[in-house]
Design a protein around this motif. Structure first.
Motif, PDB file in Angstrom:
ATOM      1  N   SER A 229       4.447  -1.161  -1.532  1.00  0.00           N
ATOM      2  CA  SER A 229       3.950  -2.298  -0.763  1.00  0.00           C
ATOM      3  C   SER A 229       3.221  -1.890   0.512  1.00  0.00           C
ATOM      4  O   SER A 229       2.693  -2.746   1.221  1.00  0.00           O
ATOM      5  CB  SER A 229       5.103  -3.250  -0.432  1.00  0.00           C
ATOM      6  N   GLY A 230       3.183  -0.600   0.802  1.00  0.00           N
ATOM      7  CA  GLY A 230       2.425  -0.129   1.950  1.00  0.00           C
ATOM      8  C   GLY A 230       0.982   0.163   1.576  1.00  0.00           C
ATOM      9  O   GLY A 230       0.556  -0.046   0.436  1.00  0.00           O
ATOM     10  N   PRO A 231       0.197   0.659   2.524  1.00  0.00           N
ATOM     11  CA  PRO A 231      -1.212   0.965   2.245  1.00  0.00           C
ATOM     12  C   PRO A 231      -1.344   2.201   1.360  1.00  0.00           C
ATOM     13  O   PRO A 231      -0.590   3.173   1.512  1.00  0.00           O
ATOM     14  CB  PRO A 231      -1.809   1.210   3.638  1.00  0.00           C
ATOM     15  N   LYS A 232      -2.287   2.156   0.442  1.00  0.00           N
ATOM     16  CA  LYS A 232      -2.500   3.279  -0.463  1.00  0.00           C
ATOM     17  C   LYS A 232      -3.973   3.357  -0.837  1.00  0.00           C
ATOM     18  O   LYS A 232      -4.713   2.381  -0.723  1.00  0.00           O
ATOM     19  CB  LYS A 232      -1.648   3.133  -1.726  1.00  0.00           C
ATOM     20  N   GLU A 233      -4.382   4.528  -1.277  1.00  0.00           N
ATOM     21  CA  GLU A 233      -5.739   4.714  -1.762  1.00  0.00           C
ATOM     22  C   GLU A 233      -5.717   5.729  -2.903  1.00  0.00           C
ATOM     23  O   GLU A 233      -4.853   6.616  -2.951  1.00  0.00           O
ATOM     24  CB  GLU A 233      -6.680   5.194  -0.649  1.00  0.00           C
ATOM     25  N   LEU A 234      -6.654   5.562  -3.820  1.00  0.00           N
ATOM     26  CA  LEU A 234      -6.873   6.547  -4.869  1.00  0.00           C
ATOM     27  C   LEU A 234      -8.228   7.189  -4.593  1.00  0.00           C
ATOM     28  O   LEU A 234      -9.262   6.511  -4.595  1.00  0.00           O
ATOM     29  CB  LEU A 234      -6.868   5.878  -6.250  1.00  0.00           C
ATOM     30  N   VAL A 235      -8.205   8.483  -4.318  1.00  0.00           N
ATOM     31  CA  VAL A 235      -9.428   9.236  -4.063  1.00  0.00           C
ATOM     32  C   VAL A 235      -9.756  10.048  -5.316  1.00  0.00           C
ATOM     33  O   VAL A 235      -8.999  10.937  -5.699  1.00  0.00           O
ATOM     34  CB  VAL A 235      -9.270  10.163  -2.837  1.00  0.00           C
TER      35      VAL A 235
END
Length: 198
Positions: free
Chosen positions: A43-49
């Protein structure tokens, strides 16, 4: 995060996690990995690079949590490619994210829960084996993609060694030599499927 005040504050305090994905001409596998990322319950911030090192193929995917970097030329080796990708990551916590593996919805959340504030890394030492998109057995062998680590620790050890084979294993050994980390065992924690022969 939902908009309830308490939960909103809790989510604001959760670290940004960058899932770091290398790909080279495996769009079918990458689509599966993308679907797994979008189903994550963290539920926190995430990114897929996603670092695409096949110059003849330009990838594009529009999503606020997904960034694709198309390289103009292929790096000299796999270690160098991994380091380029990690440099692009904005998160405090890095999770390797191979394009041919299966990630259950709790993959990010469980790593963040297990990574204690004073730890540099945590290693979840269990996985399902996946063969041709089918679960084919249980493995207690540790795969480096199951190690969450802090970006500052990656900097501290000098990144991945610049080699084409075994760079992830050597990196793991360097990380595990740092003070502050833990290898976590337990079948109930399996949130990852290793794409054996995928």
């Amino acid at each position: 995060c939902d908009h309830h005040h308490h939960n909103h504050n809790r989510c604001l305090n959760m670290p940004l996690v960058s899932c770091c994905c290398l790909t080279y001409g495996r769009v079918e596998r990458l689509n599966e990995a993308l679907a797994c990322f979008l189903a994550q319950d963290y539920s926190g911030p995430k990114e897929l690079v996603i670092l695409n090192s096949l110059p003849d193929q330009k990838l594009d995917f529009k999503h606020p949590e997904v960034r694709i970097i198309n390289l103009a030329e292929r790096p000299a080796n796999l270690g160098a490619t991994r380091n380029i990708a990690v440099k692009e990551c904005r998160g405090e916590i890095i999770l390797p994210y191979d394009d041919d593996d299966i990630y259950l919805p709790g993959y990010i959340r469980l790593h963040v829960e297990q990574l204690q504030p004073d730890w540099q890394w945590v290693f979840l030492n269990q996985a399902w084996k996946v063969h041709n998109f089918t679960m084919s057995g249980w493995s207690e062998k540790g795969y480096t993609v199951q190690m969450a680590y802090r970006k500052k620790a990656w900097e501290q050890v000098g990144g991945y060694p610049e080699m084409n084979s075994g760079e992830d294993r050597e990196f793991r050994h360097k990380m595990q030599a740092l003070p502050g980390g833990h290898i976590e065992n337990g079948h109930w924690r399996a949130v990852f499927g290793y794409g054996w022969a995928n």
